[in-house]
Scaffold this motif. Sequence first.
Motif, short mmCIF file in Angstrom:
data_model
loop_
_atom_site.label_atom_id
_atom_site.label_comp_id
_atom_site.label_asym_id
_atom_site.label_seq_id
_atom_site.Cartn_x
_atom_site.Cartn_y
_atom_site.Cartn_z
N ARG A 152 36.22 36.55 50.20
CA ARG A 152 37.54 35.91 50.26
C ARG A 152 37.42 34.46 50.71
NH1 ARG A 152 42.95 36.92 50.25
NH2 ARG A 152 44.14 35.29 51.30
N ALA A 153 36.55 34.22 51.70
CA ALA A 153 36.39 32.85 52.21
C ALA A 153 35.87 31.91 51.14
CB ALA A 153 35.45 32.86 53.41
N GLN A 154 35.09 32.46 50.21
CA GLN A 154 34.56 31.64 49.12
C GLN A 154 35.55 31.47 47.98
OE1 GLN A 154 31.68 29.86 49.11
NE2 GLN A 154 31.63 30.48 51.26
N GLY A 155 36.74 32.05 48.12
CA GLY A 155 37.80 31.83 47.14
C GLY A 155 37.92 32.89 46.07
N LEU A 156 37.17 34.00 46.18
CA LEU A 156 37.26 35.04 45.16
C LEU A 156 38.61 35.74 45.23
CD1 LEU A 156 35.91 36.72 42.92
CD2 LEU A 156 35.12 38.28 44.72
N ARG A 157 39.33 35.82 44.10
CA ARG A 157 40.58 36.55 44.01
C ARG A 157 40.52 37.41 42.75
NH1 ARG A 157 40.26 34.57 48.20
NH2 ARG A 157 41.77 33.28 49.34
N LEU A 158 40.96 38.64 42.88
CA LEU A 158 40.92 39.58 41.76
C LEU A 158 42.30 39.71 41.12
CD1 LEU A 158 38.80 42.46 43.36
CD2 LEU A 158 38.01 40.49 42.03
N PRO A 159 42.35 39.91 39.81
CA PRO A 159 43.64 40.12 39.14
C PRO A 159 44.25 41.45 39.55
CG PRO A 159 41.83 40.47 37.61
CD PRO A 159 41.22 39.92 38.87
N GLY A 160 45.56 41.56 39.35
CA GLY A 160 46.29 42.73 39.81
C GLY A 160 45.79 44.04 39.25
N LEU A 161 45.46 44.08 37.93
CA LEU A 161 45.02 45.33 37.32
C LEU A 161 43.70 45.81 37.92
CD1 LEU A 161 45.91 44.87 33.54
CD2 LEU A 161 47.01 46.36 35.23
N LEU A 162 42.80 44.88 38.19
CA LEU A 162 41.52 45.27 38.79
C LEU A 162 41.73 45.78 40.21
CD1 LEU A 162 38.52 45.58 38.65
CD2 LEU A 162 38.26 43.13 39.14
N ARG A 163 42.64 45.16 40.94
CA ARG A 163 42.92 45.63 42.30
C ARG A 163 43.54 47.02 42.27
NH1 ARG A 163 46.68 41.32 44.48
NH2 ARG A 163 46.46 42.38 46.49
N LEU A 164 44.44 47.27 41.32
CA LEU A 164 45.01 48.61 41.18
C LEU A 164 43.92 49.63 40.84
CD1 LEU A 164 48.33 47.91 39.23
CD2 LEU A 164 48.10 48.65 41.62
N ALA A 165 42.96 49.23 40.00
CA ALA A 165 41.86 50.12 39.66
C ALA A 165 41.01 50.44 40.89
CB ALA A 165 41.00 49.50 38.56
N LEU A 166 40.79 49.44 41.73
CA LEU A 166 40.03 49.68 42.96
C LEU A 166 40.76 50.65 43.88
CD1 LEU A 166 38.75 46.08 43.84
CD2 LEU A 166 37.34 48.06 43.22
N ILE A 167 42.07 50.49 44.00
CA ILE A 167 42.86 51.41 44.83
C ILE A 167 42.77 52.83 44.28
CG2 ILE A 167 45.20 52.01 45.55
CD1 ILE A 167 45.84 49.02 45.60
N ALA A 168 42.94 52.97 42.96
CA ALA A 168 42.88 54.30 42.35
C ALA A 168 41.50 54.93 42.54
CB ALA A 168 43.22 54.19 40.85
N ALA A 169 40.45 54.12 42.33
CA ALA A 169 39.10 54.65 42.50
C ALA A 169 38.84 55.04 43.94
CB ALA A 169 38.08 53.60 42.04
#
Length: 364
Positions: free
Chosen positions: A223-240
Amino acid sequence: MIAPPGKPDQGPAERLLLVQMLRAMAASMVVVHHAQHDAEAVAAHLGLAFTRGDLLPWLSGVDIFFVISGFVMVHASANLFGRVGARRVFLTRRLIRIVPLYWIATTIYLAVALIAPRVLNSDAPSLWQIIASYLFIPFMRADGFVQPVYSLGWTLNFEMLFYFVFAAAIALPRRWAVAAASAGLALLVAGNRYLGPWPLPLGFWGDTIVLEFALGMGLALLRAQGLRLPGLLRLALIAAGFFLLHLDLSAADGGVVPQFLGYGIPAAFIVAAAVLGRETGRPPVFERFLVALGDASYALYLLHPFAIRALGQLEARTPLGALLGPWGFVALAYLAAVALALAAHRWGERPLLDRLRRLGSPAR
């Protein structure tokens, strides 16, 4: 697509509302676990059948907490890395945050054990066990568990280890500090596994669960290096993450993988979804409640057994148990624990912490 890393974060740490919501969820999972345990006693007293709800391994809320803790220590220490006196500042902040409420909870527990030991169904601790509990030193109790007098403190024994390992590395630049702290935890685990098992307390601290702190620290670096994930990928991480937790691969009754893998990795997926996105501004009312509960999550974690046990005693002595039934007990116990935590945080914990922080601030 994944947003590319931006300019590294060097400013003051921002408050991440999704992390607070996740804290609320993790603490709630632990409450549900313990409420169901007491509901079994309520059901037995009433002569009713009760089947635990095992949608999730509820105690894996602890693993989510540990990943969050690793993240927060790096995220909140952005202005401390590489500074002279950083160790003292960091440890002062953490001790002020963790110690007072835990000591209060432990003292209340000891008072109840002295006044009404039957309520707790536990043996009287020795003087050494009491001292070790207050000092976060792991020891083996008479029942064979490596837990302090107030058993919930077992997680804080791991937290304190992490804080001192992190403090030892914080004088380095952020990336090197994270690497050094992670290496220290990994060496402790490897030594216990391949050269041990070591005696207490090292054998306790050498559990693979401490590697979950390293997972959180790694997420903070991303996060400190500026990495941000799109919403669909974040939802996939939550589901997984929740799917893997549902599989309960680290179950005590036949788990096939270590807790670090079975619970820690899924917890890291869920935390990654919370911290590698963009804040969306002021949340709706219900989400604001979750943020408030997240702020009180430490009180919820530490104080919920008092609410649950008090309600259990009430149900055993009144018609309330027959009226609610075991699942009604679980629901009411959760609400009682939340009410106690919010009140304790608002009128006890927060004023106390504010006062201690003013006292612990360096003179200007």
